[in-house]
Design an enzyme around this catalytic site. Sequence first.
Site, PDB file in Angstrom:
ATOM      1  N   GLU A  72      86.066  -7.054 -23.721  1.00 25.44           N
ATOM      2  CA  GLU A  72      86.115  -8.020 -23.101  1.00 25.44           C
ATOM      3  C   GLU A  72      88.350  -8.048 -23.531  1.00 25.44           C
ATOM      4  OE1 GLU A  72      83.596  -8.393 -24.445  1.00 25.44           O
ATOM      5  OE2 GLU A  72      81.988  -8.867 -23.188  1.00 25.44           O
ATOM      6  N   PHE A  97      71.686 -19.829 -27.507  1.00 27.07           N
ATOM      7  CA  PHE A  97      71.489 -18.157 -27.659  1.00 27.07           C
ATOM      8  C   PHE A  97      72.977 -17.691 -27.286  1.00 27.07           C
ATOM      9  CE2 PHE A  97      71.261 -13.881 -25.287  1.00 27.07           C
ATOM     10  CZ  PHE A  97      71.514 -13.401 -26.744  1.00 27.07           C
ATOM     11  N   GLN A  98      74.074 -17.253 -27.612  1.00 25.25           N
ATOM     12  CA  GLN A  98      75.512 -16.386 -27.349  1.00 25.25           C
ATOM     13  C   GLN A  98      76.116 -17.990 -27.390  1.00 25.25           C
ATOM     14  OE1 GLN A  98      75.120 -14.442 -23.753  1.00 25.25           O
ATOM     15  NE2 GLN A  98      75.400 -11.845 -25.537  1.00 25.25           N
ATOM     16  N   MET A 144     103.997   3.928 -38.612  1.00 24.39           N
ATOM     17  CA  MET A 144     104.724   2.842 -39.002  1.00 24.39           C
ATOM     18  C   MET A 144     104.299   1.782 -40.452  1.00 24.39           C
ATOM     19  SD  MET A 144     107.859   0.792 -38.469  1.00 24.39           S
ATOM     20  CE  MET A 144     108.087   0.487 -36.355  1.00 24.39           C
ATOM     21  N   LYS A 175      76.559 -22.595 -17.754  1.00 24.66           N
ATOM     22  CA  LYS A 175      76.247 -22.006 -16.632  1.00 24.66           C
ATOM     23  C   LYS A 175      75.801 -22.628 -15.781  1.00 24.66           C
ATOM     24  CE  LYS A 175      72.329 -18.540 -15.699  1.00 24.66           C
ATOM     25  NZ  LYS A 175      71.099 -17.770 -16.785  1.00 24.66           N
TER      26      LYS A 175
HETATM   27  C1  TPP Z   1      95.708  -4.851 -34.577  1.00 23.35           C
HETATM   28  C2  TPP Z   1      96.394  -3.995 -34.738  1.00 23.35           C
HETATM   29  N1  TPP Z   1      96.320  -3.429 -36.345  1.00 23.35           N
HETATM   30  C3  TPP Z   1      97.178  -3.999 -37.050  1.00 23.35           C
HETATM   31  C4  TPP Z   1      98.309  -3.250 -36.859  1.00 23.35           C
HETATM   32  C5  TPP Z   1      99.507  -2.908 -38.188  1.00 23.35           C
HETATM   33  N2  TPP Z   1      99.943  -1.868 -37.857  1.00 23.35           N
HETATM   34  C6  TPP Z   1     101.554  -1.779 -37.019  1.00 23.35           C
HETATM   35  S1  TPP Z   1     102.141   0.512 -36.758  1.00 23.35           S
HETATM   36  C7  TPP Z   1     100.275   0.318 -37.061  1.00 23.35           C
HETATM   37  C8  TPP Z   1     100.430   1.339 -36.913  1.00 23.35           C
HETATM   38  C9  TPP Z   1     100.226   2.372 -35.715  1.00 23.35           C
HETATM   39  O1  TPP Z   1      99.849   3.808 -35.553  1.00 23.35           O
HETATM   40  P1  TPP Z   1      99.488   4.434 -34.284  1.00 23.35           P
HETATM   41  O2  TPP Z   1      99.219   3.832 -33.552  1.00 23.35           O
HETATM   42  O3  TPP Z   1      99.707   5.523 -34.575  1.00 23.35           O
HETATM   43  O4  TPP Z   1     101.653   4.454 -34.172  1.00 23.35           O
HETATM   44  P2  TPP Z   1     102.618   4.724 -34.579  1.00 23.35           P
HETATM   45  O5  TPP Z   1     102.865   4.049 -35.892  1.00 23.35           O
HETATM   46  O6  TPP Z   1     102.007   6.166 -35.536  1.00 23.35           O
HETATM   47  O7  TPP Z   1     103.869   5.260 -33.814  1.00 23.35           O
HETATM   48  C10 TPP Z   1      99.472  -0.656 -37.507  1.00 23.35           C
HETATM   49  C11 TPP Z   1      98.342  -0.448 -38.292  1.00 23.35           C
HETATM   50  C12 TPP Z   1      98.898  -4.346 -35.854  1.00 23.35           C
HETATM   51  N3  TPP Z   1      99.721  -3.602 -35.468  1.00 23.35           N
HETATM   52  N4  TPP Z   1      97.619  -4.430 -35.057  1.00 23.35           N
END
Ligand code: TPP
Lengths: 587, 184
Positions: free
Chosen positions: A64, A126-127, A494, A176
């Site tokens: 979802e 439920f749910q 990042m 529902k």
């Molecule tokens: C749902 C979620 N969890 C954690 C983060 C924190 N976060 C920001 S950038 C990043 C790394 C992303 O890694 P990747 O998808 O490999 O992209 P890259 O930075 O390597 O290009 C994280 C963990 C986020 N933005 N969103």
Amino acid sequence: MSTSTVHRTSGVTESKLMSGSQILLECLVRENVDCIFGYPGGVTLPLYDALYDHPIRHILVRHEQNAAFAAEGYARSTGRVGVCCATSGPGATNLVTGLVDSMMDSIPVVAITGQVSTKLIGSDAFQEADTFGITRSCTKHNFLVKTIAELPQVVHEAFYIASSGRPGPVLVDIPKDVFQAQAHYTPVSSIHLPGYKVFTEGHTGQIRRAAQMIWESRRPFVYAGGGIIAADASEELREFVELVDAPAVTTLMGLGGLPAEHPNYISMPGMHGSYASNMGMSGADLLIALGVRFDDRVTGRLAAFAPHAKVIHVDIDPAEIGKNRVADLPIVGDVKRVLDKLNKVLHELAPQAREQNAPARADWWRQIHDWKAEHPLLPEVSTSEIKPQHVMREIDRLSGGRAIVTSDVGQHQMWAAQFIRFNSPRLWINSGGLGAMGFGLPAAIGAQFARPDKLVFSIVGDGGFQMSIPELATIANHALPIKIIVVNNGYLGMIRQWQELFYNNRISQAELNSFPDAEKLAAAYGFKGRTIDGAHQLAPALEEAVREPGPYLLNVRVARYENVYPMVPAGGAINEMVLGPPQPVEA
Amino acid sequence: MLQLISLLVENKPGALMRITGLLSARGYNIESLTVARTLDPTLSRMTIVVDIEPQLRSQVIKQMNKLVNVLQASDLTDSPAVKREMALLRVRAPLASRTAILKEAEIFGARVVDSSTEGFALEVTGDSEKLDEFLDVMRSYGEIEVTRSGALAISLEAKKLRLAPPVPRNAAVDEADEKLETRH
Ligand SMILES: Cc1ncc(C[n+]2csc(CCOP(=O)(O)OP(=O)(O)O)c2C)c(N)n1
Ligand SMILES: [Mg+2]
């Protein structure tokens, strides 16, 4: 004629006995909805039964959250309301991230959720989940429909609220028994929400004063954002920028609002913005802020932001004015209408005004060009390995400013925003405010359904891609010709960058091992995929992906330790950018 | 700093939650809150006393005005307004102190609403400070039990109420109708 058809005889509507499900779908048709993204469940069974032979297309996603993101992709690429649908309890809670995302980026989305029957509400059935309570803070407005009588009114109100003013998500929770109930349906002819005030016009006096300030300014600077896209105001913006002949930046949410190739366009400002953009902001004596919210990723340390500038702030949301930066001249209104009026006044005043600051304006442009030349924003390229920036340059070449590009969140997102040019609005689709990993792939699904004619790239990190990997099935299912480009650095890049720069290079839980074999993965879903790691392979591989009529998964192994620059460290002033990695000191 | 906010809201489920949620999401503590129907039973008037830093006051009012169910939110902190609070209290009153208590009550304009051999139930209205004082005085006579209403306020200036007019949804309807007619 189908059972849900409304018969009209000589202007009088004969009402017809219909189920709640049929009434809901009828209302969706009347809102011009052609497709919804969703996932069924126990309490939405009556709705899915009505969908079975209904002309509205339902796209079955695999989670979802991705229904919400796909609805956003649909909305972001068209400006129309995106619709997603989920069952009660877990279905509804799975939508939450997508709702917050559309709230943060002001994207018009209507979410339909099923709820347990009215007589069971509050019994821990439920749910059952308190969807109305849970989504209160992550929607622009939400509704719990207690009777079939109010259903049509509520559905149309939801669309009206989602799409008017500052757009946003609206959730309609339907029990529902309301889906199952029967009622005489009469079309809704008007919407009355006395407390819902939308300010569109903009104060004429303020607009006049703005025009005066603009002509009096010696160093004007345009800071345009997502509001330009939302208001469909890019034409007006272009006219404005040309009339005033001011340098302009567009934020991460505003990319494409002014064509990247426009001579007045600089680039994106902020934390990973270009040197010229940030220096321009910092040196301006007048900042013309259009549909922006002075986000911390743009302003850096607020107290040091645009210190010499007076601010004209145009926004449709009065609460944005003065929220972060005090506006010297606030204009509450739809930025399209305001710019249209402002352009007229600027024209009127032009003959006397244009000359007065001409020399100062010429100096200002010289200064901007110097900044651009001093530290141009150029992609790193290497012959020994694939630089992630190089990937963006090649995608840019293939796109020519015209392809839709959805991005996930991380380093690749910043590089994409820096190096891919967008010549019109609604091409660049990313999770700006929330920064929700997992967004890129499902958003591409929504965009490709909305714009089947368009080339769609989905640029994702190896981290974020794996958050929405189940949607490969949806893509395969509908043979959506999305070009999935995994910018694979083997890291949560990042996170690794920040750990390197600010945590003594202690790389904690940021390494991503065991990435699946892309060719086999794609093949398992029945489409083409490939992994490349040589710079010479990049251009031909991307071309091959684009030539392929179906989906394509291109896994690009890029330089692992590349960092995004320029960078304004958290809490820094935007003119104090770190422009690149520390250079080796000469002996 | 305590702010006094007056709201006119649609009397609908969830309306209160939206307003209090907006405050709690920002970590503001609500000191008091009163709600009741207005002359128009579809509307409620709400008075909230909440602890907000002064520079964020107008932001909170704007956010409240954005809520679909809010017809008007106004900041009465510095504008001419009458504020009243009510307290109900029970005070134990042995024979020896009964007259003294009644005398004090009279000074504060409090009314006896119940009297028994045990003591009195009293009702008093006034601004917060006056109530505080009265309760202090009553406490000096022994244990008391109190309920306070929270502030009620009314602005002394007529405020223009701007409401959104009904909007037709004709355009969309007509387009859809055409589709409907040709649909099978
Ligand atoms: C749902 C979620 N969890 C954690 C983060 C924190 N976060 C920001 S950038 C990043 C790394 C992303 O890694 P990747 O998808 O490999 O992209 P890259 O930075 O390597 O290009 C994280 C963990 C986020 N933005 N969103
Ligand atoms: Mg990565």
